[in-house]
Design a protein around this motif. Structure first.
Motif, mmCIF file in Angstrom:
data_model
loop_
_atom_site.group_PDB
_atom_site.id
_atom_site.type_symbol
_atom_site.label_atom_id
_atom_site.label_comp_id
_atom_site.label_asym_id
_atom_site.label_seq_id
_atom_site.Cartn_x
_atom_site.Cartn_y
_atom_site.Cartn_z
ATOM 1 N N THR A 216 0.816 -1.216 0.000
ATOM 2 C CA THR A 216 0.000 0.000 0.000
ATOM 3 C C THR A 216 0.847 1.261 0.000
ATOM 4 O OG1 THR A 216 -0.167 0.033 2.407
ATOM 5 C CG2 THR A 216 -1.924 -1.098 1.196
ATOM 6 N N HIS A 217 2.120 1.152 0.400
ATOM 7 C CA HIS A 217 2.990 2.333 0.432
ATOM 8 C C HIS A 217 3.465 2.670 -0.973
ATOM 9 C CE1 HIS A 217 2.948 2.322 4.727
ATOM 10 N NE2 HIS A 217 3.446 1.093 4.786
ATOM 11 N N ARG A 218 3.133 3.866 -1.418
ATOM 12 C CA ARG A 218 3.532 4.328 -2.750
ATOM 13 C C ARG A 218 4.986 4.776 -2.678
ATOM 14 N NH1 ARG A 218 -0.710 7.326 -3.746
ATOM 15 N NH2 ARG A 218 -1.744 5.758 -5.006
ATOM 16 N N PRO A 219 5.868 4.208 -3.510
ATOM 17 C CA PRO A 219 7.275 4.622 -3.447
ATOM 18 C C PRO A 219 7.458 6.067 -3.877
ATOM 19 C CG PRO A 219 6.929 3.175 -5.313
ATOM 20 C CD PRO A 219 5.636 3.213 -4.549
ATOM 21 N N LYS A 220 8.386 6.745 -3.218
ATOM 22 C CA LYS A 220 8.667 8.135 -3.541
ATOM 23 C C LYS A 220 9.364 8.192 -4.897
ATOM 24 C CE LYS A 220 11.814 10.941 -1.570
ATOM 25 N NZ LYS A 220 12.584 11.566 -0.505
ATOM 26 N N PRO A 221 8.877 9.013 -5.831
ATOM 27 C CA PRO A 221 9.511 9.050 -7.152
ATOM 28 C C PRO A 221 10.929 9.624 -7.074
ATOM 29 C CG PRO A 221 7.826 10.757 -6.980
ATOM 30 C CD PRO A 221 7.749 9.934 -5.742
ATOM 31 N N ARG A 222 11.820 9.050 -7.864
ATOM 32 C CA ARG A 222 13.208 9.484 -7.870
ATOM 33 C C ARG A 222 13.325 10.768 -8.687
ATOM 34 N NH1 ARG A 222 17.638 9.245 -11.061
ATOM 35 N NH2 ARG A 222 19.659 8.922 -10.045
ATOM 36 N N VAL A 223 14.009 11.749 -8.126
ATOM 37 C CA VAL A 223 14.211 13.017 -8.809
ATOM 38 C C VAL A 223 15.641 13.032 -9.336
ATOM 39 C CG1 VAL A 223 14.222 15.520 -8.573
ATOM 40 C CG2 VAL A 223 12.590 14.164 -7.281
ATOM 41 N N LYS A 224 15.768 13.155 -10.664
ATOM 42 C CA LYS A 224 17.099 13.177 -11.254
ATOM 43 C C LYS A 224 17.815 14.461 -10.868
ATOM 44 C CE LYS A 224 16.880 10.364 -15.401
ATOM 45 N NZ LYS A 224 17.029 10.382 -16.865
ATOM 46 N N THR A 225 19.089 14.328 -10.533
ATOM 47 C CA THR A 225 19.884 15.519 -10.242
ATOM 48 C C THR A 225 20.977 15.627 -11.293
ATOM 49 O OG1 THR A 225 21.313 14.237 -8.782
ATOM 50 C CG2 THR A 225 19.478 15.410 -7.761
ATOM 51 N N LYS A 226 21.445 16.850 -11.515
ATOM 52 C CA LYS A 226 22.461 17.084 -12.527
ATOM 53 C C LYS A 226 23.804 17.247 -11.833
ATOM 54 C CE LYS A 226 22.756 19.693 -16.780
ATOM 55 N NZ LYS A 226 22.406 20.919 -17.456
ATOM 56 N N VAL A 227 24.856 16.678 -12.422
ATOM 57 C CA VAL A 227 26.190 16.818 -11.866
ATOM 58 C C VAL A 227 26.671 18.245 -12.163
ATOM 59 C CG1 VAL A 227 28.554 15.948 -11.917
ATOM 60 C CG2 VAL A 227 26.653 14.378 -12.256
ATOM 61 N N PRO A 228 27.112 18.978 -11.132
ATOM 62 C CA PRO A 228 27.572 20.355 -11.363
ATOM 63 C C PRO A 228 28.789 20.405 -12.295
ATOM 64 C CG PRO A 228 27.318 19.905 -9.018
ATOM 65 C CD PRO A 228 27.150 18.615 -9.728
ATOM 66 N N LYS A 229 28.899 21.506 -13.054
ATOM 67 C CA LYS A 229 30.013 21.652 -13.998
ATOM 68 C C LYS A 229 31.346 21.621 -13.279
ATOM 69 C CE LYS A 229 28.033 24.037 -17.930
ATOM 70 N NZ LYS A 229 28.010 25.235 -18.751
ATOM 71 N N ALA A 230 31.409 22.241 -12.085
ATOM 72 C CA ALA A 230 32.664 22.279 -11.321
ATOM 73 C C ALA A 230 33.110 20.870 -10.958
ATOM 74 C CB ALA A 230 32.481 23.114 -10.063
ATOM 75 N N ALA A 231 32.178 19.996 -10.605
ATOM 76 C CA ALA A 231 32.509 18.614 -10.233
ATOM 77 C C ALA A 231 33.041 17.850 -11.446
ATOM 78 C CB ALA A 231 31.299 17.917 -9.657
#
Length: 140
Positions: A100-115
């Protein structure tokens, strides 16, 4: 009806119990008495549950789901039939409750240019170190 959550209850018509002999130690008792329980729950039966919960339940059931659409739960930990029955039912209720627990949707993150730049700089530094390790050549 067996309550799972405020909105979902399992219909007892979808449940089927079979009593079988348990494996493992137990002496003569294990050869004479059928204390293990095989609980079968028909997924597409009378129980009313949302389609997304049913889909998650199918995924969570894994190899316990048969081709006929039944979830099979086997309990044989206890020495009595009654305790094994309640154990199997508790496991089924817990599985449905987990679905019954709805999984939290994954939010894509962007790798910073400095990294990215830092990673590339470190790679090129390492490359320089390795390229300068070659054999020493004599200049005649």
């Amino acid at each position: 009806m067996i309550p799972v959550t405020a909105s979902i209850a399992l219909d007892e018509r979808d449940l089927e119990e079979r009593f079988i002999r348990a494996s493992g130690p137990g002496g003569q008792n294990v050869n004479k008495v059928s204390t293990a329980v095989e609980l079968r729950f028909r997924l597409n039966g009378y129980t009313d549950m949302p389609d997304d919960v049913r889909a998650r339940l199918k995924r969570l059931a894994g190899r316990r789901l048969t081709l006929e659409g039944e979830i099979v739960i086997r309990a044989e930990e206890h020495r009595t039939q009654d305790r094994n029955r309640s154990e199997a039912l508790a496991r089924l209720v817990a599985l449905v409750e987990q679905a019954t627990h709805r999984p939290k949707p994954r939010v894509k993150t962007k790798v910073p240019k400095a990294a990215k730049q830092k990673r590339l700089d470190s790679k090129s530094r390492r490359s320089d170190v390795k390229s300068k390790r070659g054999r020493v050549r004599d200049h005649d």
